[in-house]
Design a protein around this motif. Structure first.
Motif, PDB file in Angstrom:
ATOM      1  N   GLN A  20      82.085  -6.033-110.835  1.00 43.18           N
ATOM      2  CA  GLN A  20      81.377  -5.057-110.011  1.00 43.18           C
ATOM      3  C   GLN A  20      80.666  -5.725-108.839  1.00 43.18           C
ATOM      4  N   TRP A  21      80.372  -7.020-108.966  1.00 50.66           N
ATOM      5  CA  TRP A  21      79.633  -7.703-107.900  1.00 50.66           C
ATOM      6  C   TRP A  21      80.309  -8.977-107.388  1.00 50.66           C
ATOM      7  N   CYS A  22      81.400  -9.401-108.010  1.00 53.69           N
ATOM      8  CA  CYS A  22      82.113 -10.576-107.513  1.00 53.69           C
ATOM      9  C   CYS A  22      83.610 -10.399-107.715  1.00 53.69           C
ATOM     10  N   ARG A  23      84.373 -11.273-107.094  1.00 49.88           N
ATOM     11  CA  ARG A  23      85.830 -11.183-107.161  1.00 49.88           C
ATOM     12  C   ARG A  23      86.439 -12.094-108.231  1.00 49.88           C
ATOM     13  N   ALA A  24      85.856 -13.278-108.447  1.00 50.12           N
ATOM     14  CA  ALA A  24      86.483 -14.303-109.285  1.00 50.12           C
ATOM     15  C   ALA A  24      85.606 -14.665-110.478  1.00 50.12           C
ATOM     16  N   VAL A  25      86.144 -14.469-111.693  1.00 44.66           N
ATOM     17  CA  VAL A  25      85.410 -14.703-112.935  1.00 44.66           C
ATOM     18  C   VAL A  25      86.113 -15.791-113.745  1.00 44.66           C
ATOM     19  N   LEU A  26      85.322 -16.714-114.274  1.00 42.89           N
ATOM     20  CA  LEU A  26      85.817 -17.701-115.232  1.00 42.89           C
ATOM     21  C   LEU A  26      85.447 -17.194-116.616  1.00 42.89           C
ATOM     22  N   GLY A  27      86.451 -16.859-117.436  1.00 44.53           N
ATOM     23  CA  GLY A  27      86.217 -16.346-118.784  1.00 44.53           C
ATOM     24  C   GLY A  27      86.469 -17.432-119.809  1.00 44.53           C
ATOM     25  N   VAL A  28      85.455 -17.723-120.632  1.00 44.50           N
ATOM     26  CA  VAL A  28      85.540 -18.843-121.579  1.00 44.50           C
ATOM     27  C   VAL A  28      85.468 -18.341-123.020  1.00 44.50           C
ATOM     28  N   LEU A  29      86.510 -18.630-123.775  1.00 45.56           N
ATOM     29  CA  LEU A  29      86.551 -18.365-125.217  1.00 45.56           C
ATOM     30  C   LEU A  29      87.138 -19.592-125.901  1.00 45.56           C
ATOM     31  N   PRO A  30      86.623 -19.940-127.090  1.00 48.79           N
ATOM     32  CA  PRO A  30      87.181 -21.097-127.801  1.00 48.79           C
ATOM     33  C   PRO A  30      88.651 -20.883-128.178  1.00 48.79           C
ATOM     34  N   THR A  31      89.344 -21.960-128.414  1.00 47.60           N
ATOM     35  CA  THR A  31      90.726 -21.914-128.879  1.00 47.60           C
ATOM     36  C   THR A  31      90.803 -21.063-130.142  1.00 47.60           C
ATOM     37  N   GLY A 181      86.309 -25.269-107.032  1.00 49.87           N
ATOM     38  CA  GLY A 181      87.096 -24.198-107.633  1.00 49.87           C
ATOM     39  C   GLY A 181      86.939 -22.857-106.958  1.00 49.87           C
ATOM     40  N   PHE A 182      87.154 -21.803-107.735  1.00 49.50           N
ATOM     41  CA  PHE A 182      87.179 -20.446-107.200  1.00 49.50           C
ATOM     42  C   PHE A 182      86.175 -19.506-107.870  1.00 49.50           C
ATOM     43  N   ALA A 183      85.724 -19.820-109.084  1.00 51.15           N
ATOM     44  CA  ALA A 183      84.917 -18.888-109.867  1.00 51.15           C
ATOM     45  C   ALA A 183      83.550 -18.654-109.237  1.00 51.15           C
ATOM     46  N   GLU A 184      83.164 -17.374-109.200  1.00 53.38           N
ATOM     47  CA  GLU A 184      81.849 -16.997-108.687  1.00 53.38           C
ATOM     48  C   GLU A 184      80.841 -16.792-109.821  1.00 53.38           C
ATOM     49  N   THR A 185      81.352 -16.583-111.020  1.00 55.01           N
ATOM     50  CA  THR A 185      80.487 -16.461-112.192  1.00 55.01           C
ATOM     51  C   THR A 185      81.296 -16.835-113.426  1.00 55.01           C
ATOM     52  N   MET A 186      80.587 -17.116-114.522  1.00 56.51           N
ATOM     53  CA  MET A 186      81.246 -17.472-115.776  1.00 56.51           C
ATOM     54  C   MET A 186      80.796 -16.506-116.862  1.00 56.51           C
ATOM     55  N   VAL A 187      81.757 -15.994-117.620  1.00 53.57           N
ATOM     56  CA  VAL A 187      81.479 -15.143-118.777  1.00 53.57           C
ATOM     57  C   VAL A 187      81.902 -15.920-120.005  1.00 53.57           C
ATOM     58  N   GLU A 188      80.954 -16.138-120.921  1.00 55.45           N
ATOM     59  CA  GLU A 188      81.249 -16.889-122.142  1.00 55.45           C
ATOM     60  C   GLU A 188      81.247 -15.977-123.352  1.00 55.45           C
ATOM     61  N   GLY A 189      82.259 -16.148-124.191  1.00 50.49           N
ATOM     62  CA  GLY A 189      82.290 -15.467-125.475  1.00 50.49           C
ATOM     63  C   GLY A 189      81.502 -16.276-126.488  1.00 50.49           C
ATOM     64  N   PRO A 190      81.625 -15.937-127.766  1.00 51.06           N
ATOM     65  CA  PRO A 190      80.897 -16.679-128.793  1.00 51.06           C
ATOM     66  C   PRO A 190      81.395 -18.111-128.923  1.00 51.06           C
ATOM     67  N   SER A 191      80.562 -18.966-129.494  1.00 51.74           N
ATOM     68  CA  SER A 191      80.928 -20.371-129.700  1.00 51.74           C
ATOM     69  C   SER A 191      81.879 -20.512-130.889  1.00 51.74           C
ATOM     70  N   MET A 192      82.512 -21.649-130.990  1.00 51.93           N
ATOM     71  CA  MET A 192      83.366 -21.939-132.137  1.00 51.93           C
ATOM     72  C   MET A 192      82.551 -21.893-133.428  1.00 51.93           C
ATOM     73  N   GLN A 193      81.315 -22.403-133.379  1.00 50.54           N
ATOM     74  CA  GLN A 193      80.448 -22.381-134.548  1.00 50.54           C
ATOM     75  C   GLN A 193      80.205 -20.942-135.019  1.00 50.54           C
ATOM     76  N   TRP A 194      79.917 -20.052-134.075  1.00 53.66           N
ATOM     77  CA  TRP A 194      79.698 -18.639-134.422  1.00 53.66           C
ATOM     78  C   TRP A 194      80.939 -18.025-135.049  1.00 53.66           C
ATOM     79  N   LEU A 195      82.102 -18.330-134.478  1.00 61.93           N
ATOM     80  CA  LEU A 195      83.363 -17.785-135.004  1.00 61.93           C
ATOM     81  C   LEU A 195      83.610 -18.261-136.433  1.00 61.93           C
ATOM     82  N   ILE A 196      83.316 -19.524-136.696  1.00 65.12           N
ATOM     83  CA  ILE A 196      83.498 -20.067-138.053  1.00 65.12           C
ATOM     84  C   ILE A 196      82.545 -19.381-139.021  1.00 65.12           C
ATOM     85  N   GLU A 197      81.294 -19.244-138.618  1.00 64.56           N
ATOM     86  CA  GLU A 197      80.287 -18.640-139.506  1.00 64.56           C
ATOM     87  C   GLU A 197      80.514 -17.156-139.734  1.00 64.56           C
ATOM     88  N   ASN A 198      81.189 -16.497-138.815  1.00 59.76           N
ATOM     89  CA  ASN A 198      81.407 -15.063-138.927  1.00 59.76           C
ATOM     90  C   ASN A 198      82.842 -14.674-139.233  1.00 59.76           C
TER      91      ASN A 198
END
Length: 199
Positions: A20-31, A181-198
């Motif tokens: 809604q406010w930028c064009r380029a997003v870096l989306g980060v999720l663990p493997t 690079g190109f990213a104007e903002t970064m969106v992070e999902g949960p950490s690997m630790q969170w995924l393991i615990e949940n």
């Protein structure tokens, strides 16, 4: 139809909000957290032409299968034997093929994109000009140099999403628009630790 997990829903919603406010997003999720599923869901909901750009030709089929699981018709820009092989995999898993050479969505390797964007492939150039959403798998590769930059610049009218599990590079180049690079903002999902615990 495939359903997203709660954390994947939140990840997708955060990306859509960032656009809604930028064009380029870096989306980060663990493997293993479902980057492909998430960006396939975004492509499923997108109303215009969309491209999934992969860093290796061998990945084209994997992304095609993910789009097919969400019943997204898409073109495959690859040699005919690759398209035939992917169609067969669709038929085996889904009973029909979601490959459509006239679809607005498509999957293409960065090598094919960069060689065709400046060449004589008029059909590819027409499709690229229509794209309003471009997703770049393994987004940490995309910096302002070489074929990586050429691929991004070929999507002049598109919102950009760079997905990765590793938002850093060994050569120290930055992924932000204020760096290499190109990213104007970064969106992070949960950490690997969170995924393991949940689970």
């Amino acid at each position: 139809m495939l359903r997203l997990r709660d954390y994947q829903d939140k990840f997708v919603a955060a990306i859509l909000a960032a656009w809604q406010w930028c064009r380029a997003v870096l989306g980060v999720l663990p493997t293993g957290a479902g980057k492909t599923v998430c960006f396939s869901a975004i492509m499923h909901e997108h109303k215009g032409a969309a491209a999934a750009v992969v860093h290796r030709k061998e990945i084209v089929g994997q992304i095609s299968q993910a789009l097919a699981r969400l019943e997204v018709k898409h073109r495959i820009i690859a040699p005919p034997q690759v398209v035939t092989r992917i169609r067969r995999r669709h038929l085996k898993e889904f009973g029909k093929s979601f490959v459509d050479p006239h679809a607005r969505a498509g999957v293409i390797s960065v090598q094919t994109l960069t060689s065709g964007a400046s060449g004589k492939n008029r059909e590819l150039q027409r499709w690229l000009a229509q794209i309003t959403l471009a997703v770049f798998d393994e987004g940490h590769h995309y910096v302002e140099q070489g074929l990586w930059a050429k691929a991004v610049h070929a999507m002049a009218n598109a919102k950009l999403l760079f997905v990765t599990a590793t938002p850093e590079r060994a050569d120290g180049k930055g992924l932000g628009a204020d760096s290499d690079g190109f990213a104007e903002t970064m969106v992070e999902g949960p950490s690997m630790q969170w995924l393991i615990e949940n689970g």
